[in-house]
Write a protein that holds these residues in place. Structure first.
Motif, PDB file in Angstrom:
ATOM      1  N   GLU A 134       0.831  -1.206   0.000  1.00 45.81           N
ATOM      2  CA  GLU A 134       0.000   0.000   0.000  1.00 45.81           C
ATOM      3  C   GLU A 134       0.867   1.258   0.000  1.00 45.81           C
ATOM      4  O   GLU A 134       0.551   2.261  -0.637  1.00 45.81           O
ATOM      5  CB  GLU A 134      -0.958   0.015   1.203  1.00 45.81           C
ATOM      6  CG  GLU A 134      -2.250  -0.731   0.937  1.00 45.81           C
ATOM      7  CD  GLU A 134      -2.844  -0.437  -0.442  1.00 45.81           C
ATOM      8  OE1 GLU A 134      -3.200   0.734  -0.708  1.00 45.81           O
ATOM      9  OE2 GLU A 134      -2.938  -1.364  -1.278  1.00 45.81           O
ATOM     10  N   TYR A 135       1.971   1.192   0.709  1.00 48.92           N
ATOM     11  CA  TYR A 135       2.924   2.318   0.724  1.00 48.92           C
ATOM     12  C   TYR A 135       3.471   2.549  -0.690  1.00 48.92           C
ATOM     13  O   TYR A 135       3.536   3.674  -1.180  1.00 48.92           O
ATOM     14  CB  TYR A 135       4.066   2.015   1.698  1.00 48.92           C
ATOM     15  CG  TYR A 135       5.156   3.052   1.722  1.00 48.92           C
ATOM     16  CD1 TYR A 135       5.047   4.188   2.524  1.00 48.92           C
ATOM     17  CD2 TYR A 135       6.296   2.907   0.927  1.00 48.92           C
ATOM     18  CE1 TYR A 135       6.053   5.140   2.538  1.00 48.92           C
ATOM     19  CE2 TYR A 135       7.299   3.863   0.936  1.00 48.92           C
ATOM     20  CZ  TYR A 135       7.169   4.972   1.751  1.00 48.92           C
ATOM     21  OH  TYR A 135       8.158   5.916   1.763  1.00 48.92           O
ATOM     22  N   ILE A 136       3.851   1.455  -1.347  1.00 48.02           N
ATOM     23  CA  ILE A 136       4.382   1.543  -2.718  1.00 48.02           C
ATOM     24  C   ILE A 136       3.304   2.076  -3.662  1.00 48.02           C
ATOM     25  O   ILE A 136       3.584   2.896  -4.545  1.00 48.02           O
ATOM     26  CB  ILE A 136       4.896   0.155  -3.193  1.00 48.02           C
ATOM     27  CG1 ILE A 136       6.071  -0.312  -2.325  1.00 48.02           C
ATOM     28  CG2 ILE A 136       5.283   0.203  -4.675  1.00 48.02           C
ATOM     29  CD1 ILE A 136       7.289   0.588  -2.341  1.00 48.02           C
ATOM     30  N   ARG A 137       2.064   1.648  -3.460  1.00 48.73           N
ATOM     31  CA  ARG A 137       0.958   2.131  -4.304  1.00 48.73           C
ATOM     32  C   ARG A 137       0.810   3.647  -4.163  1.00 48.73           C
ATOM     33  O   ARG A 137       0.673   4.359  -5.152  1.00 48.73           O
ATOM     34  CB  ARG A 137      -0.352   1.431  -3.927  1.00 48.73           C
ATOM     35  CG  ARG A 137      -1.519   1.781  -4.861  1.00 48.73           C
ATOM     36  CD  ARG A 137      -2.799   1.068  -4.448  1.00 48.73           C
ATOM     37  NE  ARG A 137      -2.678  -0.377  -4.494  1.00 48.73           N
ATOM     38  CZ  ARG A 137      -2.754  -1.097  -5.617  1.00 48.73           C
ATOM     39  NH1 ARG A 137      -2.966  -0.498  -6.774  1.00 48.73           N
ATOM     40  NH2 ARG A 137      -2.630  -2.413  -5.586  1.00 48.73           N
ATOM     41  N   LYS A 138       0.847   4.145  -2.928  1.00 40.44           N
ATOM     42  CA  LYS A 138       0.701   5.593  -2.695  1.00 40.44           C
ATOM     43  C   LYS A 138       1.868   6.361  -3.316  1.00 40.44           C
ATOM     44  O   LYS A 138       1.683   7.415  -3.930  1.00 40.44           O
ATOM     45  CB  LYS A 138       0.625   5.885  -1.191  1.00 40.44           C
ATOM     46  CG  LYS A 138      -0.730   5.553  -0.586  1.00 40.44           C
ATOM     47  CD  LYS A 138      -0.703   5.750   0.919  1.00 40.44           C
ATOM     48  CE  LYS A 138      -1.988   5.214   1.548  1.00 40.44           C
ATOM     49  NZ  LYS A 138      -1.869   5.044   2.997  1.00 40.44           N
ATOM     50  N   LYS A 139       3.066   5.847  -3.155  1.00 39.39           N
ATOM     51  CA  LYS A 139       4.248   6.530  -3.706  1.00 39.39           C
ATOM     52  C   LYS A 139       4.210   6.521  -5.239  1.00 39.39           C
ATOM     53  O   LYS A 139       4.556   7.508  -5.881  1.00 39.39           O
ATOM     54  CB  LYS A 139       5.531   5.838  -3.212  1.00 39.39           C
ATOM     55  CG  LYS A 139       5.874   6.181  -1.778  1.00 39.39           C
ATOM     56  CD  LYS A 139       6.245   7.653  -1.649  1.00 39.39           C
ATOM     57  CE  LYS A 139       6.678   8.017  -0.249  1.00 39.39           C
ATOM     58  NZ  LYS A 139       6.930   9.467  -0.131  1.00 39.39           N
ATOM     59  N   THR A 140       3.789   5.395  -5.816  1.00 37.19           N
ATOM     60  CA  THR A 140       3.696   5.302  -7.278  1.00 37.19           C
ATOM     61  C   THR A 140       2.633   6.271  -7.797  1.00 37.19           C
ATOM     62  O   THR A 140       2.819   6.928  -8.827  1.00 37.19           O
ATOM     63  CB  THR A 140       3.374   3.852  -7.705  1.00 37.19           C
ATOM     64  OG1 THR A 140       4.346   2.968  -7.130  1.00 37.19           O
ATOM     65  CG2 THR A 140       3.410   3.700  -9.215  1.00 37.19           C
ATOM     66  N   ALA A 141       1.522   6.382  -7.078  1.00 35.75           N
ATOM     67  CA  ALA A 141       0.435   7.269  -7.491  1.00 35.75           C
ATOM     68  C   ALA A 141       0.872   8.739  -7.511  1.00 35.75           C
ATOM     69  O   ALA A 141       0.317   9.545  -8.265  1.00 35.75           O
ATOM     70  CB  ALA A 141      -0.770   7.094  -6.570  1.00 35.75           C
ATOM     71  N   LEU A 142       1.863   9.091  -6.699  1.00 37.75           N
ATOM     72  CA  LEU A 142       2.351  10.482  -6.667  1.00 37.75           C
ATOM     73  C   LEU A 142       2.965  10.912  -8.001  1.00 37.75           C
ATOM     74  O   LEU A 142       3.122  12.098  -8.266  1.00 37.75           O
ATOM     75  CB  LEU A 142       3.396  10.666  -5.559  1.00 37.75           C
ATOM     76  CG  LEU A 142       2.879  10.680  -4.120  1.00 37.75           C
ATOM     77  CD1 LEU A 142       4.033  10.786  -3.151  1.00 37.75           C
ATOM     78  CD2 LEU A 142       1.894  11.818  -3.907  1.00 37.75           C
ATOM     79  N   THR A 143       3.309   9.929  -8.819  1.00 37.11           N
ATOM     80  CA  THR A 143       3.870  10.240 -10.144  1.00 37.11           C
ATOM     81  C   THR A 143       2.824  10.927 -11.020  1.00 37.11           C
ATOM     82  O   THR A 143       3.172  11.670 -11.933  1.00 37.11           O
ATOM     83  CB  THR A 143       4.335   8.924 -10.830  1.00 37.11           C
ATOM     84  OG1 THR A 143       5.227   8.253  -9.951  1.00 37.11           O
ATOM     85  CG2 THR A 143       5.043   9.192 -12.143  1.00 37.11           C
ATOM     86  N   PHE A 144       1.555  10.673 -10.738  1.00 41.43           N
ATOM     87  CA  PHE A 144       0.477  11.104 -11.641  1.00 41.43           C
ATOM     88  C   PHE A 144      -0.459  12.112 -10.978  1.00 41.43           C
ATOM     89  O   PHE A 144      -0.558  12.167  -9.755  1.00 41.43           O
ATOM     90  CB  PHE A 144      -0.342   9.883 -12.081  1.00 41.43           C
ATOM     91  CG  PHE A 144       0.494   8.786 -12.666  1.00 41.43           C
ATOM     92  CD1 PHE A 144       1.015   8.902 -13.957  1.00 41.43           C
ATOM     93  CD2 PHE A 144       0.794   7.641 -11.935  1.00 41.43           C
ATOM     94  CE1 PHE A 144       1.804   7.888 -14.497  1.00 41.43           C
ATOM     95  CE2 PHE A 144       1.589   6.633 -12.471  1.00 41.43           C
ATOM     96  CZ  PHE A 144       2.092   6.755 -13.755  1.00 41.43           C
TER      97      PHE A 144
END
Length: 257
Positions: A134-144
């Motif tokens: 979930e942490y990785i999902r949130k960090k990845t989402a910050l790209t967009f």
């Protein structure tokens, strides 16, 4: 459309279309899927080339922005490309800048989108946090701008990388190398027509970074896209392709005048 990954010696790459070479350099978590719309669109009038950068395959000593630039140089020399329209996203933009500074005679135009080289926010001090999807999902989402762009496939890809200790060390090495390698004092040397295409909602290389690139690169033009984050060619491909297409068309026109 899917494209065959070709191999020539130790180099892996995509090549599609005919015409002047348009080379695309991906970023740290850049997959070829990031460029699919761009390849489809521009391969009708250019030879579109996407070298697969060995971000996590180089030995640790050469895992740096400079090491990637040398790899791109070997690839271009091996394939004998000339008069290149060079485009880079994020870390790929940084590599494109260094390559252009070192080999100006080979580059016809430069396009940067969400490029590092002046300032960038990393994935955060606590990154990479292993085992916390979930942490990785949130960090990845910050790209967009639109968090839905962080698809399960993309999150799984980043998650897999961050669960490999050696890959994590290499990612951190690349990120630190990008921060150390600030090009502010050298950008005035770039004489090529340069197109800056930036997301207005880029939180990794925010809009002020684009304005600074525009100020420091003499022959540059800046285009902002609203409701768009760090990867415009992926998030708003139609708008991105129009801006890039008009920029490249201008270079053709001015060359024949």
């Amino acid at each position: 459309m899917s494209y065959e990954i070709k191999q020539d010696g130790k180099f892996k790459y995509i090549e599609a279309g005919e015409g002047e070479p348009l080379m695309l350099l991906h970023g740290l978590f850049g997959a070829l899927s990031n460029f699919m719309d761009l390849i489809d669109h521009f391969s009708k009038s250019y030879k579109v080339i996407v070298p697969i950068l060995p971000l996590l395959e180089m030995d640790l000593l050469h895992t740096s922005v400079g090491g990637l630039q040398k790899y791109v140089h070997r690839f271009i020399e091996h394939r004998k490309y000339r008069n290149i329209h060079l485009l880079g996203n994020s870390l790929g933009g940084h590599v494109a800048l260094i390559y252009t500074l070192k080999n100006p005679e080979l580059i016809k135009t430069l396009t940067l989108t969400g490029s590092s080289g002046l300032f960038e926010n990393g994935m955060g001090d606590t990154y990479p946090k292993r085992g916390d999807k979930e942490y990785i999902r949130k960090k990845t989402a910050l790209t967009f701008y639109d968090p839905a762009m962080a698809t399960d496939d993309l999150v799984n890809e980043v998650f897999e990388i961050t669960n490999n200790r050696l890959k994590v060390i290499k990612i951190i090495a690349l990120a630190k190398s990008a921060i150390r390698n600030n090009l502010g004092e050298e950008l005035a040397q770039i004489k090529q027509p340069t197109c800056l295409i930036w997301g207005n909602n880029d939180s990794i290389t925010p809009p002020f970074v684009a304005k600074e690139f525009n100020r420091l690169i003499p022959n540059s033009e800046l285009h902002f896209i609203d409701k768009c984050g760090h990867a415009p060619m992926m998030e708003v491909p139609a708008e991105f392709n129009v801006i890039l297409g008009e920029f490249l068309a201008k270079q053709k026109t001015s060359a024949t005048v």
